[in-house]
Design a protein around this motif. Structure first.
Motif, PDB file in Angstrom:
ATOM      1  N   MET A  19      41.808  42.419  31.710  1.00 55.58           N
ATOM      2  CA  MET A  19      42.377  41.211  31.125  1.00 55.58           C
ATOM      3  C   MET A  19      42.170  40.106  32.156  1.00 55.58           C
ATOM      4  O   MET A  19      42.814  40.088  33.212  1.00 55.58           O
ATOM      5  CB  MET A  19      43.867  41.386  30.815  1.00 55.58           C
ATOM      6  N   THR A  20      41.240  39.197  31.882  1.00 54.39           N
ATOM      7  CA  THR A  20      40.868  38.192  32.869  1.00 54.39           C
ATOM      8  C   THR A  20      40.516  36.870  32.200  1.00 54.39           C
ATOM      9  O   THR A  20      40.079  36.842  31.049  1.00 54.39           O
ATOM     10  CB  THR A  20      39.670  38.685  33.719  1.00 54.39           C
ATOM     11  N   GLY A  21      40.694  35.810  32.970  1.00 57.56           N
ATOM     12  CA  GLY A  21      40.338  34.485  32.474  1.00 57.56           C
ATOM     13  C   GLY A  21      38.887  34.144  32.720  1.00 57.56           C
ATOM     14  O   GLY A  21      38.428  33.065  32.326  1.00 57.56           O
ATOM     15  N   HIS A  22      38.139  35.060  33.361  1.00 62.84           N
ATOM     16  CA  HIS A  22      36.738  34.800  33.672  1.00 62.84           C
ATOM     17  C   HIS A  22      35.898  36.009  33.242  1.00 62.84           C
ATOM     18  O   HIS A  22      35.732  36.961  34.016  1.00 62.84           O
ATOM     19  CB  HIS A  22      36.570  34.507  35.166  1.00 62.84           C
ATOM     20  N   PRO A  23      35.358  35.965  32.037  1.00 63.73           N
ATOM     21  CA  PRO A  23      34.608  37.097  31.485  1.00 63.73           C
ATOM     22  C   PRO A  23      33.341  37.457  32.261  1.00 63.73           C
ATOM     23  O   PRO A  23      32.757  38.512  32.005  1.00 63.73           O
ATOM     24  CB  PRO A  23      34.271  36.638  30.060  1.00 63.73           C
ATOM     25  N   GLN A  24      32.898  36.599  33.184  1.00 65.70           N
ATOM     26  CA  GLN A  24      31.711  36.928  33.983  1.00 65.70           C
ATOM     27  C   GLN A  24      32.089  37.391  35.393  1.00 65.70           C
ATOM     28  O   GLN A  24      31.217  37.539  36.254  1.00 65.70           O
ATOM     29  CB  GLN A  24      30.801  35.684  34.084  1.00 65.70           C
ATOM     30  N   SER A  25      33.355  37.654  35.630  1.00 61.07           N
ATOM     31  CA  SER A  25      33.829  38.021  36.965  1.00 61.07           C
ATOM     32  C   SER A  25      33.448  39.454  37.319  1.00 61.07           C
ATOM     33  O   SER A  25      32.984  40.235  36.480  1.00 61.07           O
ATOM     34  CB  SER A  25      35.353  37.867  37.029  1.00 61.07           C
ATOM     35  N   THR A  26      33.673  39.799  38.583  1.00 61.29           N
ATOM     36  CA  THR A  26      33.409  41.166  39.044  1.00 61.29           C
ATOM     37  C   THR A  26      34.218  42.176  38.252  1.00 61.29           C
ATOM     38  O   THR A  26      33.709  43.234  37.841  1.00 61.29           O
ATOM     39  CB  THR A  26      33.756  41.290  40.540  1.00 61.29           C
ATOM     40  N   LEU A  27      35.468  41.889  38.017  1.00 63.21           N
ATOM     41  CA  LEU A  27      36.320  42.782  37.243  1.00 63.21           C
ATOM     42  C   LEU A  27      35.759  42.983  35.843  1.00 63.21           C
ATOM     43  O   LEU A  27      35.667  44.114  35.350  1.00 63.21           O
ATOM     44  CB  LEU A  27      37.748  42.219  37.167  1.00 63.21           C
TER      45      LEU A  27
END
Length: 325
Positions: A125-133
């Motif tokens: 669950m993240t605000g940045h869909p291109q992040s490492t997570l």
């Protein structure tokens, strides 16, 4: 430092507007990934292990608690503690839900290869869909917001509200898919008001055995009064020798009888009783007893067993002591 009440109110309004817009923005972006997330959790046989740092960690604790109380076993593990032994709490049959607005928190990202090595499904669950997570995740839930409610656009405000709302949406979807009922919720909240209303039976709180005031229909009036006084219920049942309820006599009946001026000493229980009184099954919910009392404006109910015989009695004070009302 000066305080401007009007400015404080304007900021409060702005905060609510921004956070409301953030939640509505989630609604527009929900799609197949959300359905996949629900299916992923339904497909595991273990628990949902929720992780998050800082404010996202606080949100994660709440999400884990909501999941656990609505039929999805879940618990929170602090990422920093996971690096020092708590990772052993995660089992292959579990799933991990990692919450991070940035998706780049070191304490989380360092765990991602280890989580994948365990073969555990990873939900981000993240605000940045291109992040490492997000790149490591099996399913990504986009919790991004346009801006924080903080005037400096720094303190997590709208972003954490969005995470909370998305976590609630996940819990509700899972609740429905599992066929979770109010009774199930009550079983995990036995100390709460709902638990008491849905789990407490009449038999749990009623007076039984010798504590139940009862007399035979031929009993004289003085015997009836002694039984009522001794048992302190505010009423007495009138039952036959087999225990079948014939009537009831209450404190209210006594007051009305006195007003008639009759010679009470010459009366029997059968002559003064209110025949065919309302009763309730001993295995009924105590909340049902409360509803019957309220609907018919009575304060005492006699309880019967499956065979229709008198097994107990309760009054409104008994319900209040049990915190049913």
């Amino acid at each position: 430092m000066s305080f401007d009440p009007a400015q404080a109110l304007r900021l409060a309004h702005d905060t609510l507007d921004i956070e409301a817009a953030a939640v509505l923005g989630l609604k527009r972006r929900l799609g197949d990934d959300f359905a996949r997330a629900v299916a992923l959790v339904l497909g595991i046989t273990g628990r949902v292990v929720v992780m998050g740092m800082g404010k996202s960690g606080h949100v994660g604790r709440k999400i884990a608690a909501t999941l656990a109380s609505t039929g999805t076993p879940a618990f929170f593990v602090h990422p920093a503690e996971a690096s020092h032994g708590d990772l052993g709490m995660i089992q292959p049959r579990d799933a991990v839900l990692a919450v991070s607005n940035s998706g780049e928190v070191d304490e989380l990202t360092v765990l991602l290869p280890l989580v994948k090595r365990l073969g555990v499904p990873l939900l981000a669950m993240t605000g940045h869909p291109q992040s490492t997570l997000a790149r490591h995740a099996d399913v990504v839930l986009d919790s991004g917001v346009e801006k924080e409610a903080c005037p400096l656009n720094l303190a997590p405000t709208a972003s954490t509200t969005a995470q909370l709302a998305l976590g609630d949406a996940l819990a509700v979807a899972l609740l429905d898919a599992r066929g979770f009922r109010a009774e199930d919720f009550a079983r995990s909240h036995p100390g709460g008001a709902l638990g008491r209303r849905l789990l407490t039976r009449v038999s749990d709180i009623m007076r039984s055995g010798d504590a139940v005031p009862r007399v035979l229909p031929g009993a004289d009036f003085s015997h009836l009064m002694r039984e009522m006084t001794r048992k302190g219920l505010g009423a007495s049942a009138i039952a036959d020798a087999d225990g079948r309820v014939l009537g009831i006599f209450t404190d209210g009946d006594l007051r009305r009888l006195v007003e008639t001026g009759r010679d009470l000493r010459a009366l029997t229980a059968r002559e003064v009783m209110h025949a065919a009184p309302r009763t309730i099954a001993a295995d009924a919910l105590a909340a049902e007893a409360a509803e019957v009392m309220e609907k018919h404006r009575i304060t005492v109910l006699l309880a019967t067993g499956a065979d229709g015989r008198l097994t107990g009695a309760l009054n409104s004070n008994d319900l209040m002591r049990a915190k049913v009302i």
